[in-house]
Enzyme design. Sequence first.
Site, PDB file in Angstrom:
ATOM      1  N   HIS A 155       0.825  -1.213   0.000  1.00  0.00           N
ATOM      2  CA  HIS A 155       0.000   0.000   0.000  1.00  0.00           C
ATOM      3  C   HIS A 155       0.856   1.258   0.000  1.00  0.00           C
ATOM      4  O   HIS A 155       0.368   2.340   0.310  1.00  0.00           O
ATOM      5  CB  HIS A 155      -0.942   0.007   1.210  1.00  0.00           C
ATOM      6  CG  HIS A 155      -2.048  -0.996   1.081  1.00  0.00           C
ATOM      7  ND1 HIS A 155      -2.860  -1.338   2.136  1.00  0.00           N
ATOM      8  CD2 HIS A 155      -2.447  -1.760   0.037  1.00  0.00           C
ATOM      9  CE1 HIS A 155      -3.743  -2.265   1.727  1.00  0.00           C
ATOM     10  NE2 HIS A 155      -3.498  -2.529   0.463  1.00  0.00           N
ATOM     11  N   CYS A 159       2.483  13.317 -13.236  1.00  0.00           N
ATOM     12  CA  CYS A 159       3.492  12.567 -14.026  1.00  0.00           C
ATOM     13  C   CYS A 159       4.089  11.407 -13.238  1.00  0.00           C
ATOM     14  O   CYS A 159       4.886  10.629 -13.772  1.00  0.00           O
ATOM     15  CB  CYS A 159       4.598  13.533 -14.479  1.00  0.00           C
ATOM     16  SG  CYS A 159       5.690  14.077 -13.148  1.00  0.00           S
TER      17      CYS A 159
HETATM   18  C1  BV8 Z   1      -8.486  -1.676  -5.596  1.00  0.00           C
HETATM   19  C2  BV8 Z   1      -3.140   3.242   2.201  1.00  0.00           C
HETATM   20  C3  BV8 Z   1      -9.361  -1.639  -7.745  1.00  0.00           C
HETATM   21  C4  BV8 Z   1      -3.506   4.656   2.363  1.00  0.00           C
HETATM   22  C5  BV8 Z   1      -5.085   1.790   2.283  1.00  0.00           C
HETATM   23  C6  BV8 Z   1     -16.164  -0.180  -2.548  1.00  0.00           C
HETATM   24  C7  BV8 Z   1     -15.695   1.064  -2.943  1.00  0.00           C
HETATM   25  C8  BV8 Z   1     -14.347   1.265  -3.303  1.00  0.00           C
HETATM   26  C9  BV8 Z   1     -13.447   0.208  -3.272  1.00  0.00           C
HETATM   27  C10 BV8 Z   1     -13.937  -1.020  -2.861  1.00  0.00           C
HETATM   28  C11 BV8 Z   1     -15.269  -1.225  -2.506  1.00  0.00           C
HETATM   29  N1  BV8 Z   1     -15.387  -2.546  -2.143  1.00  0.00           N
HETATM   30  C12 BV8 Z   1     -14.198  -3.177  -2.244  1.00  0.00           C
HETATM   31  C13 BV8 Z   1     -13.318  -2.261  -2.707  1.00  0.00           C
HETATM   32  C14 BV8 Z   1     -11.918  -2.515  -2.958  1.00  0.00           C
HETATM   33  C15 BV8 Z   1     -11.145  -1.824  -1.830  1.00  0.00           C
HETATM   34  C16 BV8 Z   1     -11.466  -2.535  -0.533  1.00  0.00           C
HETATM   35  O1  BV8 Z   1     -11.012  -3.649  -0.313  1.00  0.00           O
HETATM   36  N2  BV8 Z   1     -12.242  -1.875   0.341  1.00  0.00           N
HETATM   37  C17 BV8 Z   1     -12.616  -2.493   1.596  1.00  0.00           C
HETATM   38  C18 BV8 Z   1     -12.623  -1.424   2.699  1.00  0.00           C
HETATM   39  C19 BV8 Z   1     -13.979  -3.157   1.429  1.00  0.00           C
HETATM   40  N3  BV8 Z   1      -9.765  -1.960  -2.180  1.00  0.00           N
HETATM   41  C20 BV8 Z   1      -9.190  -1.004  -2.928  1.00  0.00           C
HETATM   42  O2  BV8 Z   1      -9.734   0.011  -3.272  1.00  0.00           O
HETATM   43  C21 BV8 Z   1      -7.775  -1.321  -3.365  1.00  0.00           C
HETATM   44  N4  BV8 Z   1      -7.677  -1.056  -4.768  1.00  0.00           N
HETATM   45  O3  BV8 Z   1      -9.266  -2.538  -5.294  1.00  0.00           O
HETATM   46  O4  BV8 Z   1      -8.359  -1.194  -6.852  1.00  0.00           O
HETATM   47  C22 BV8 Z   1      -8.797  -1.571  -9.076  1.00  0.00           C
HETATM   48  C23 BV8 Z   1      -8.682  -2.748  -9.803  1.00  0.00           C
HETATM   49  C24 BV8 Z   1      -8.198  -2.686 -11.070  1.00  0.00           C
HETATM   50  C25 BV8 Z   1      -7.789  -1.465 -11.606  1.00  0.00           C
HETATM   51  C26 BV8 Z   1      -7.871  -0.290 -10.850  1.00  0.00           C
HETATM   52  C27 BV8 Z   1      -8.366  -0.331  -9.576  1.00  0.00           C
HETATM   53  C28 BV8 Z   1      -6.783  -0.407  -2.648  1.00  0.00           C
HETATM   54  C29 BV8 Z   1      -6.773  -0.751  -1.178  1.00  0.00           C
HETATM   55  C30 BV8 Z   1      -5.685   0.059  -0.473  1.00  0.00           C
HETATM   56  C31 BV8 Z   1      -6.299   1.235   0.229  1.00  0.00           C
HETATM   57  N5  BV8 Z   1      -5.262   1.913   1.001  1.00  0.00           N
HETATM   58  N6  BV8 Z   1      -4.123   2.438   2.911  1.00  0.00           N
HETATM   59  C32 BV8 Z   1      -3.392   5.074   3.794  1.00  0.00           C
HETATM   60  O5  BV8 Z   1      -2.845   4.314   4.632  1.00  0.00           O
HETATM   61  O6  BV8 Z   1      -3.836   6.188   4.069  1.00  0.00           O
HETATM   62  S1  BV8 Z   1      -6.077   0.741   3.159  1.00  0.00           S
HETATM   63  C33 BV8 Z   1      -5.779   0.785   4.824  1.00  0.00           C
HETATM   64  O7  BV8 Z   1      -6.459  -0.363   5.306  1.00  0.00           O
HETATM   65  C34 BV8 Z   1      -4.343   0.601   5.266  1.00  0.00           C
HETATM   66  O8  BV8 Z   1      -3.427   0.335   4.224  1.00  0.00           O
HETATM   67  C35 BV8 Z   1      -4.415  -0.618   6.134  1.00  0.00           C
HETATM   68  O9  BV8 Z   1      -3.238  -1.287   6.145  1.00  0.00           O
HETATM   69  C36 BV8 Z   1      -5.482  -1.355   5.445  1.00  0.00           C
HETATM   70  C37 BV8 Z   1      -6.045  -2.519   6.180  1.00  0.00           C
HETATM   71  O10 BV8 Z   1      -6.368  -2.094   7.477  1.00  0.00           O
HETATM   72  P1  BV8 Z   1      -5.622  -2.879   8.659  1.00  0.00           P
HETATM   73  O11 BV8 Z   1      -4.157  -2.742   8.475  1.00  0.00           O
HETATM   74  O12 BV8 Z   1      -6.169  -4.245   8.735  1.00  0.00           O
HETATM   75  O13 BV8 Z   1      -6.009  -1.995   9.898  1.00  0.00           O
HETATM   76  P2  BV8 Z   1      -7.353  -2.071  10.725  1.00  0.00           P
HETATM   77  O14 BV8 Z   1      -7.377  -0.903  11.651  1.00  0.00           O
HETATM   78  O15 BV8 Z   1      -8.513  -2.333   9.802  1.00  0.00           O
HETATM   79  O16 BV8 Z   1      -7.172  -3.402  11.591  1.00  0.00           O
HETATM   80  C38 BV8 Z   1      -6.162  -3.455  12.585  1.00  0.00           C
HETATM   81  C39 BV8 Z   1      -6.222  -4.837  13.159  1.00  0.00           C
HETATM   82  O17 BV8 Z   1      -5.194  -4.957  14.138  1.00  0.00           O
HETATM   83  C40 BV8 Z   1      -7.533  -5.121  13.858  1.00  0.00           C
HETATM   84  O18 BV8 Z   1      -7.985  -6.402  13.475  1.00  0.00           O
HETATM   85  C41 BV8 Z   1      -7.154  -5.107  15.346  1.00  0.00           C
HETATM   86  O19 BV8 Z   1      -7.918  -6.039  16.086  1.00  0.00           O
HETATM   87  C42 BV8 Z   1      -5.725  -5.556  15.284  1.00  0.00           C
HETATM   88  N7  BV8 Z   1      -4.868  -5.111  16.386  1.00  0.00           N
HETATM   89  C43 BV8 Z   1      -4.938  -3.953  17.091  1.00  0.00           C
HETATM   90  N8  BV8 Z   1      -3.930  -3.925  17.992  1.00  0.00           N
HETATM   91  C44 BV8 Z   1      -3.216  -5.073  17.822  1.00  0.00           C
HETATM   92  C45 BV8 Z   1      -3.810  -5.830  16.804  1.00  0.00           C
HETATM   93  N9  BV8 Z   1      -3.340  -7.028  16.405  1.00  0.00           N
HETATM   94  C46 BV8 Z   1      -2.237  -7.485  17.030  1.00  0.00           C
HETATM   95  N10 BV8 Z   1      -1.596  -6.815  18.013  1.00  0.00           N
HETATM   96  C47 BV8 Z   1      -2.061  -5.616  18.435  1.00  0.00           C
HETATM   97  N11 BV8 Z   1      -1.420  -4.963  19.425  1.00  0.00           N
HETATM   98 ZN    ZN Z   2       4.864  15.987 -12.381  1.00  0.00          ZN
END
Ligand code: BV8
Ligand code: ZN
Length: 244
Positions: free
Chosen positions: A117, A128
């Site tokens: 990501h 660009c």
């Molecule tokens: C794509 C970077 C298509 C930026 C991030 C509807 C509308 C639009 C899109 C979609 C949709 N439905 C599905 C999609 C696809 C979408 C998607 O999956 N959405 C989800 C929400 C349903 N995906 C995309 O859009 C991807 N691109 O599909 O492109 C395409 C295809 C062809 C051609 C062109 C395009 C792009 C996805 C990347 C988005 N960018 N981040 C930024 O950081 O600002 S996502 C963001 O979420 C972060 O990267 C993060 O890493 C990621 C996942 O979250 P987690 O890391 O899991 O974090 P979270 O808080 O959720 O969970 C933390 C966990 O840790 C919890 O479980 C918690 O219990 C646990 N925890 C807490 N403390 C601890 C612990 N575990 C262990 N120890 C601890 N101490």
């Molecule tokens: Zn440029």
Amino acid sequence: MFSETLIELLKKDPKICVLTGAGVSAESGVPTFRGKEGIWKKFRAEELATVDAFLSNPELVLAWYQHRRDIIDNIEPNPGHYALAKMEKHFSDFCLVTQNVDALHRKAGSEHVLEVHGNIMRNKCLTCGKPVNRLDFKEGDDIPRCECGGMIRPDVVWFGEMLPADVFAEANKKSFQCELFLSIGTSAIVYPAAGLPIAAKQRGAYLVEINVQETELSTYADEVLLGPSGEILPKLLMAAGIDI
Ligand code: BV8
Ligand code: ZN
């Protein structure tokens, strides 16, 4: 705490693939995305981590990333990051894939990190694509521009954007080939990264989840280790006889 299967497997120098999410950085003080203290509590992800959000309100999006960089600048990796860096040295075929953009794995000594990501410390031109180093944006600053006139944005993957093709292709390949897959600190809901543990399991890998709570992946995992990754990972290495 750990199954005999997992300990015996670790002792055989298996091919390992790891996927980390925001949870591995939580103990370092980086807020997760969807937790109660999550950085997205005020905004939904779609309001900030998208090209549309940036185009419609670049100041807000750049200020949000600056806020996150400021947090990351003042924190250190935790024992979970260090344990993963140790694993990279110990095992002969080890692949670390991270969804995190905080660069803490590298700071902990992991050398080959697949940042599917992107990385919040890198920037690029929206028009660009020219890479741009460190960007510090303070409220009231003009939107930084490239020589081509395009706006400079963080080099992270926003919703609706493709993941870096070469990086994700390697992550995919490794998850297909591995014998042990560790899904650590991720809610496993963001695709296509969240598909990696499932693909690994489908190809016969032993799937272990490390999280403080169950996730969508838990029912699919062979083993769920509930607890903070910063505590579980060092214990797991010790149980497998790997000095940390
Ligand atoms: C794509 C970077 C298509 C930026 C991030 C509807 C509308 C639009 C899109 C979609 C949709 N439905 C599905 C999609 C696809 C979408 C998607 O999956 N959405 C989800 C929400 C349903 N995906 C995309 O859009 C991807 N691109 O599909 O492109 C395409 C295809 C062809 C051609 C062109 C395009 C792009 C996805 C990347 C988005 N960018 N981040 C930024 O950081 O600002 S996502 C963001 O979420 C972060 O990267 C993060 O890493 C990621 C996942 O979250 P987690 O890391 O899991 O974090 P979270 O808080 O959720 O969970 C933390 C966990 O840790 C919890 O479980 C918690 O219990 C646990 N925890 C807490 N403390 C601890 C612990 N575990 C262990 N120890 C601890 N101490
Ligand atoms: Zn440029």
